[in-house]
Design a protein around this motif. Structure first.
Motif: not given
Ligand code: GN1
Ligand code: MG
Length: 339
Positions: A43-51, A73-80
């Motif tokens: 989730e930190d990867i996603i945070y830094n990328y989006r910022e 589902n509107g999330q930037f991460l998907w756990t299978d």
């Protein structure tokens, strides 16, 4: 292939994630399974990328990076269902990323662009982004990990690695030098890419111009040595890190100088006097760090880097040690550097 059919192909040569190009003739995306053994907080990867993405979108004219995409589902991460963690980015059409820098011009261009990327993010407070992998390019930490690996290694691996271990221990003074960078006034934290190989730059297929840097998972606050050092490590060397042709490993002087020139131009006036004075330490520190990291992984049983044959990490460490020796010789001869 019509838009109905989805094709999947493997993308890139990273040692950490699995990356795929997915889509049809009209639209493609990059789908990546994040290696959560390495990246403990995806989730930190996603945070830094989006910022970073939002900052660059607001400051048009600067570099733009591929758009991050939401899952259904509107999330930037998907756990299978197998607990794999996936993320997606827009695929940049008509682009390519070279595996090697074939001439000085390419090395200069890549270096200038990674530097310009850091510069274009000067307005984004580096301290507000997450430290994705704590101590990632902290040489003291890498040296401690190495010493611990030596102490806990299986005897057969230890025996094989003994000569490389000794040579790396002899260069312990580089760790002392690294510790002087802790002074944040002289050596400020900036947003560094932390994996500056040429394959992490996208070029335009039609014009051969640079589009943008990619593989931004390790974009986080860091010191000036990281990006320049990694480019010297990967582009000034005449051989790839996987090469076992030790005798062919040299520092390509004209490439080294082109990388330095490109970096100084791209970064502009933001480097401090101390950083400029110590610029040649970048390559030494990063090559040394990579040798320590490969050997540590070999000693611990190849848990981190993907390998395709048994002693590959030992060979990689020997490659980087040889490169370090060549770099020391080069810096003494061409820049009268004392070590
Ligand atoms: C890893 O997976 P890749 O190739 O993008 C590593 C880098 C090393 C590199 C050596 C997160 O990068 O730090 O320099 O291998 N990335 C991580 O080839 O550890
Ligand atoms: Mg990477």
């Amino acid at each position: 292939m019509g838009p109905g059919k989805i094709a999947i192909e493997s993308l890139g040569h990273g040692l950490i994630h699995h990356t795929y190009k997915v889509g049809h003739s009209e639209r493609k995306i990059v789908l990546q399974a994040i290696n959560t053994g390495v990246f403990k907080k995806p989730e930190d990867i996603i945070y830094n990328y989006r910022e970073t993405y939002q900052y660059l979108e607001k400051h048009k004219g600067a570099i733009g990076i591929p758009e991050p995409l939401q899952a259904i589902n509107g999330q930037f991460l998907w756990t299978d269902e197998e607990n794999n963690c996936w993320r997606a980015l827009e695929f940049v059409h008509h682009s390519y990323s070279p595996l090697t820098a074939d001439n000085e011009e390419a090395a200069y261009t890549v270096s200038k662009n990674f530097a310009a990327f850091t510069r274009s993010l000067e307005g984004l407070n580096a301290q507000t982004l997450k430290e994705i992998i704590p101590d990632f390019h902290n040489l003291s930490f890498r040296y401690r990990q190495f010493k611990k690996a030596v102490a806990t290694s299986q005897p057969d691996r230890l025996t094989k690695a003994t000569p490389v271990i000794s040579s790396l221990k002899e260069r312990r003074s580089l760790v002392d030098y690294y510790d002087t960078l802790a002074d944040a006034k002289k050596y400020p934290f900036r947003l560094m890419h932390h994996d500056c190989k040429i394959s992490n730059i996208l070029f335009d297929l039609n014009t051969d111009g640079v589009i943008c840097p990619v593989d931004l998972d390790t974009l986080m606050p860091g010191k000036f040595i990281s990006d320049l050092g990694d480019m010297i490590r990967t582009m000034a060397s005449s051989e790839d890190e996987d090469s076992i042709h030790w005798e062919s490993i040299t520092i390509r002087s004209s490439f080294y100088n082109a990388i330095l020139e490109g970096y100084l131009e791209g970064i502009g006036p933001i480097l401090t006097e101390e950083e400029k004075k110590n610029i040649h330490y970048s390559g030494l520190l990063l090559v040394y760090m990579q040798a320590l990291r490969f050997l540590t992984d070999f000693l611990l049983g190849d848990r981190y880097y993907k390998t395709s044959y048994p002693e590959q990490n030992l060979k990689r460490a020997l490659n980087q040690l040889t490169l370090l020796e060549r770099l020391e010789g080069f810096l003494k001869a061409e820049y009268s550097m004392e070590m």
